[in-house]
Scaffold this active site. Structure first.
Site, PDB file in Angstrom:
ATOM      1  N   GLU A 261       5.046 -30.757  -9.064  1.00  0.00           N
ATOM      2  CA  GLU A 261       4.874 -31.899  -8.079  1.00  0.00           C
ATOM      3  C   GLU A 261       5.675 -31.528  -6.910  1.00  0.00           C
ATOM      4  O   GLU A 261       6.874 -31.596  -6.754  1.00  0.00           O
ATOM      5  CB  GLU A 261       5.139 -32.995  -8.603  1.00  0.00           C
ATOM      6  CG  GLU A 261       4.502 -33.311  -9.851  1.00  0.00           C
ATOM      7  CD  GLU A 261       3.104 -33.818  -9.486  1.00  0.00           C
ATOM      8  OE1 GLU A 261       2.585 -33.943  -8.459  1.00  0.00           O
ATOM      9  OE2 GLU A 261       2.412 -34.164 -10.540  1.00  0.00           O
TER      10      GLU A 261
ATOM     11  N   CYS B 208       7.731 -38.204  -1.617  1.00  0.00           N
ATOM     12  CA  CYS B 208       6.564 -37.260  -1.813  1.00  0.00           C
ATOM     13  C   CYS B 208       5.368 -37.698  -0.877  1.00  0.00           C
ATOM     14  O   CYS B 208       4.793 -36.851  -0.020  1.00  0.00           O
ATOM     15  CB  CYS B 208       6.524 -36.658  -3.051  1.00  0.00           C
ATOM     16  SG  CYS B 208       6.191 -37.644  -4.080  1.00  0.00           S
TER      17      CYS B 208
HETATM   18  P1  NAD Z   1      14.476 -28.835  -3.719  1.00  0.00           P
HETATM   19  O1  NAD Z   1      13.169 -28.114  -3.966  1.00  0.00           O
HETATM   20  O2  NAD Z   1      15.432 -28.395  -2.706  1.00  0.00           O
HETATM   21  O3  NAD Z   1      15.256 -29.156  -4.743  1.00  0.00           O
HETATM   22  C1  NAD Z   1      14.563 -29.608  -6.189  1.00  0.00           C
HETATM   23  C2  NAD Z   1      15.262 -29.186  -7.365  1.00  0.00           C
HETATM   24  O4  NAD Z   1      15.100 -28.080  -7.487  1.00  0.00           O
HETATM   25  C3  NAD Z   1      16.623 -29.662  -7.387  1.00  0.00           C
HETATM   26  O5  NAD Z   1      17.123 -30.068  -8.579  1.00  0.00           O
HETATM   27  C4  NAD Z   1      17.402 -28.218  -6.931  1.00  0.00           C
HETATM   28  O6  NAD Z   1      18.650 -28.153  -7.488  1.00  0.00           O
HETATM   29  C5  NAD Z   1      16.556 -27.282  -7.725  1.00  0.00           C
HETATM   30  N1  NAD Z   1      16.495 -25.910  -7.355  1.00  0.00           N
HETATM   31  C6  NAD Z   1      16.865 -25.469  -6.012  1.00  0.00           C
HETATM   32  N2  NAD Z   1      16.862 -24.148  -6.149  1.00  0.00           N
HETATM   33  C7  NAD Z   1      16.151 -23.860  -7.278  1.00  0.00           C
HETATM   34  C8  NAD Z   1      15.708 -22.412  -7.877  1.00  0.00           C
HETATM   35  N3  NAD Z   1      15.458 -21.231  -7.023  1.00  0.00           N
HETATM   36  N4  NAD Z   1      15.164 -22.605  -8.871  1.00  0.00           N
HETATM   37  C9  NAD Z   1      14.959 -23.810  -9.669  1.00  0.00           C
HETATM   38  N5  NAD Z   1      15.585 -24.927  -9.397  1.00  0.00           N
HETATM   39  C10 NAD Z   1      15.983 -24.813  -8.090  1.00  0.00           C
HETATM   40  O7  NAD Z   1      13.641 -30.412  -3.140  1.00  0.00           O
HETATM   41  P2  NAD Z   1      14.595 -31.719  -2.788  1.00  0.00           P
HETATM   42  O8  NAD Z   1      15.209 -31.566  -1.411  1.00  0.00           O
HETATM   43  O9  NAD Z   1      15.198 -32.092  -3.892  1.00  0.00           O
HETATM   44  O10 NAD Z   1      13.241 -32.528  -2.844  1.00  0.00           O
HETATM   45  C11 NAD Z   1      12.788 -32.931  -1.769  1.00  0.00           C
HETATM   46  C12 NAD Z   1      11.230 -32.169  -1.777  1.00  0.00           C
HETATM   47  O11 NAD Z   1      10.424 -32.722  -3.105  1.00  0.00           O
HETATM   48  C13 NAD Z   1      10.265 -32.700  -0.755  1.00  0.00           C
HETATM   49  O12 NAD Z   1       9.372 -31.737  -0.422  1.00  0.00           O
HETATM   50  C14 NAD Z   1       9.332 -33.651  -1.402  1.00  0.00           C
HETATM   51  O13 NAD Z   1       7.977 -33.918  -0.845  1.00  0.00           O
HETATM   52  C15 NAD Z   1       9.233 -33.062  -2.979  1.00  0.00           C
HETATM   53  N6  NAD Z   1       9.006 -34.139  -3.646  1.00  0.00           N
HETATM   54  C16 NAD Z   1       7.604 -34.106  -4.335  1.00  0.00           C
HETATM   55  C17 NAD Z   1       7.328 -34.976  -5.245  1.00  0.00           C
HETATM   56  C18 NAD Z   1       5.927 -35.061  -5.968  1.00  0.00           C
HETATM   57  O14 NAD Z   1       5.626 -35.789  -6.994  1.00  0.00           O
HETATM   58  N7  NAD Z   1       4.917 -34.191  -5.286  1.00  0.00           N
HETATM   59  C19 NAD Z   1       8.012 -36.035  -5.534  1.00  0.00           C
HETATM   60  C20 NAD Z   1       9.368 -36.176  -5.126  1.00  0.00           C
HETATM   61  C21 NAD Z   1       9.717 -34.930  -4.223  1.00  0.00           C
END
Ligand code: NAD
Length: 468
Positions: free
Chosen positions: A243, A277
């Site tokens: 997601e 999101c």
């Molecule tokens: P992010 O991708 O920076 O981080 C998300 C998670 O991934 C965190 O727990 C982070 O520690 C982890 N992470 C970071 N690097 C990683 C790697 N290399 N491998 C695996 N995991 C890793 O996102 P964010 O800034 O926390 O959230 C915001 C984003 O999430 C926005 O783009 C938003 O649109 C999206 N989002 C989508 C939905 C949906 O349902 N589609 C819901 C909420 C947020």
């Protein structure tokens, strides 16, 4: 200040290192996150693997009642969870803030507990019998973002467990504490090892998504990180639900009544300060009512109290973290430099914390970063258009495909246009209202797979076909 621990195999596991977690309203430290190591991760996966042997075999009814018990625990601890959430995430206790989020976590958990995936008989005749069984996959790795940490953790954990899997969850290092507490209270009613939590910096997320003991990854976060998770899944062909980010368009048709839609447009865009999101992130308004909609939104915005999340009168809080704060500031500055007309807001608030005011930017178009990129914050670009068919095609010119909406006095007409939008969910005269019985997920680069309802539950299973 409290030092939290990991929870592995039903036991608290202390780490030798911790990192402070700060309140975005004030910068005050609100607790210390344990910094788990890769050895801790191995231990968590081993505990979940061991627990899977039993949990995958318990009866369907037993798993349903365990999920009901989890819901009751969330209910019992709702205020405690909301208080931790506001302190680390920044969102207000009230409005569509922490109490609302915990209410959502509870509603989704209750709904998911009652879902069922009975055996389907595909054929039963003289030629033979064919049955379709849904089986749990194994250990599910869950990675969550910082915007709705508790609710999204429940979206990952509860269907996984309901379907007979076990879980290792890794929350965002920016908001880990409410998820640790959530997992602790879940462990009061679930067998040891069914849900485990590991926290740490981003490297632990990368290690989790590459771990050979994980059979499926469920990831919510940015598109960029989602691609890395997908790449990590290759070696062991992990199943994936992704997601990812969105850049949802909302299209206001010329027949819409500005007065009737302003409130819905506002909350579609500014729920959780735009850090959602499926928030409305690009607003297209027909030329004939453009100024009236702009004025209505600016007027509505002026009535919203932005302040410290712990202040019971706040309706919106700060941006959650410095990186996001800087991104919003940069995108608004860039829009202004490229001809954007600031209707309200437009510069950081003069106070400590990551406070950025509700910002409306008119007279921008494609080619400006605030329109083309996901802002994920309280700044909405408003784009003028004159041809409806053309605007639908233009709205589709974006790699994201999470949600979209059409606003009109004629719901049937709106639906016809809405269904031309390239996205996983479309709304008519509202935006972003998700519910536990409606599958939710992105198309294009907003992800793959869906969450919620029976369709979401199926993603935590594999099919076994039995032919006799
Ligand atoms: P992010 O991708 O920076 O981080 C998300 C998670 O991934 C965190 O727990 C982070 O520690 C982890 N992470 C970071 N690097 C990683 C790697 N290399 N491998 C695996 N995991 C890793 O996102 P964010 O800034 O926390 O959230 C915001 C984003 O999430 C926005 O783009 C938003 O649109 C999206 N989002 C989508 C939905 C949906 O349902 N589609 C819901 C909420 C947020």
């Amino acid at each position: 200040m409290k030092q939290y621990t990991l929870l592995i195999g039903g036991e608290h596991v202390a780490t030798s290192h911790h990192a402070p977690v700060a309140n975005p309203s004030s910068g005050d430290v609100v607790g210390y996150m344990p910094l788990g190591s890769e050895a801790d991760l191995d231990r968590a996966v081993a505990a979940a693997t061991e627990a899977f042997k039993i949990w995958s075999q318990v009866s369907n009814e037993e798993r349903a009642s365990a999920c009901r018990a989890v819901a009751e625990k969330i209910n019992e601890h709702a205020e405690e969870l909301a208080q931790i959430l506001t302190r680390e995430q920044g969102k207000p206790l009230n409005g569509l803030g922490s109490r609302f989020e915990i209410g959502g976590a509870l509603a989704w958990t209750r709904h998911t507990a009652e879902l069922d995936l009975p055996v389907e008989v595909l054929q039963d005749d003289n030629e033979g019998r064919v049955e379709l069984h849904r089986k749990p996959i194994g250990v599910v790795g869950s990675i969550t973002p910082w915007n709705w940490p508790v609710m999204i953790a429940c979206w990952h954990i509860v269907p996984a467990v309901r379907a007979g899997n076990t879980v290792v969850i890794k929350p965002s290092p920016l908001t880990p504490l409410s998820t640790i507490r959530l997992v602790e209270i879940m462990n009061e009613v679930l067998p040891p090892g069914v849900v485990n939590i590991i926290t740490g910096e981003n490297n632990i997320g990368a290690a989790l998504s590459a771990h050979p003991g994980i059979a499926k990854m469920t990831f919510t976060g940015s598109t960029e990180t989602g691609k890395k998770v997908m790449a990590s899944a290759v070696a062991t062909l992990k199943r994936l639900t992704l997601e990812l980010g969105g850049n949802d368009a909302g299209i206001v048709l010329p027949d819409a009544d500005p007065k009737a839609i302003v409130e819905g447009l506002f909350w579609g865009a500014f729920i959780n300060n735009g850090q959602t999101c499926a928030a409305l992130k690009r607003l297209y308004v027909h030329d004939s009512i453009y100024e009236e909609v702009c004025r209505g939104l600016a007027d509505y915005a002026s009535k919203i109290a932005v302040g410290d999340g712990l202040d019971e009168t706040s309706i919106l809080g700060p941006i959650q973290n410095e990186m996001q704060f800087n991104k919003v500031r940069e995108l608004v500055d860039d829009a202004r430099a490229n001809g954007g007309r600031i209707l309200t807001g437009g510069a950081p608030m003069d106070r400590p914390g990551y406070f950025y005011p509700i910002t409306l930017v008119a007279d921008v178009d494609h080619g400006v970063r605030l329109v083309d990129e996901e802002q994920f914050g309280p700044a909405l670009p408003i784009i003028r258009y004159s041809n409806v068919d053309e605007v639908i095609a233009r709205a589709n010119q974006n790699p994201a495909g999470l949600g979209g909406s059409v606003w009109s006095a004629d719901a049937q007409k709106a639906k016809r246009y809405a269904m031309q939008l390239e996205c996983g969910s479309v709304w008519i005269n509202k935006h972003g209202t998700i519910q536990p019985n409606a599958p939710f997920g992105g198309v294009k680069q907003s992800g793959m797979g869906v969450e919620f309802g029976a369709e979401g539950l199926k993603e935590f299973t594999t099919i076994q076909t039995v032919l006799s």
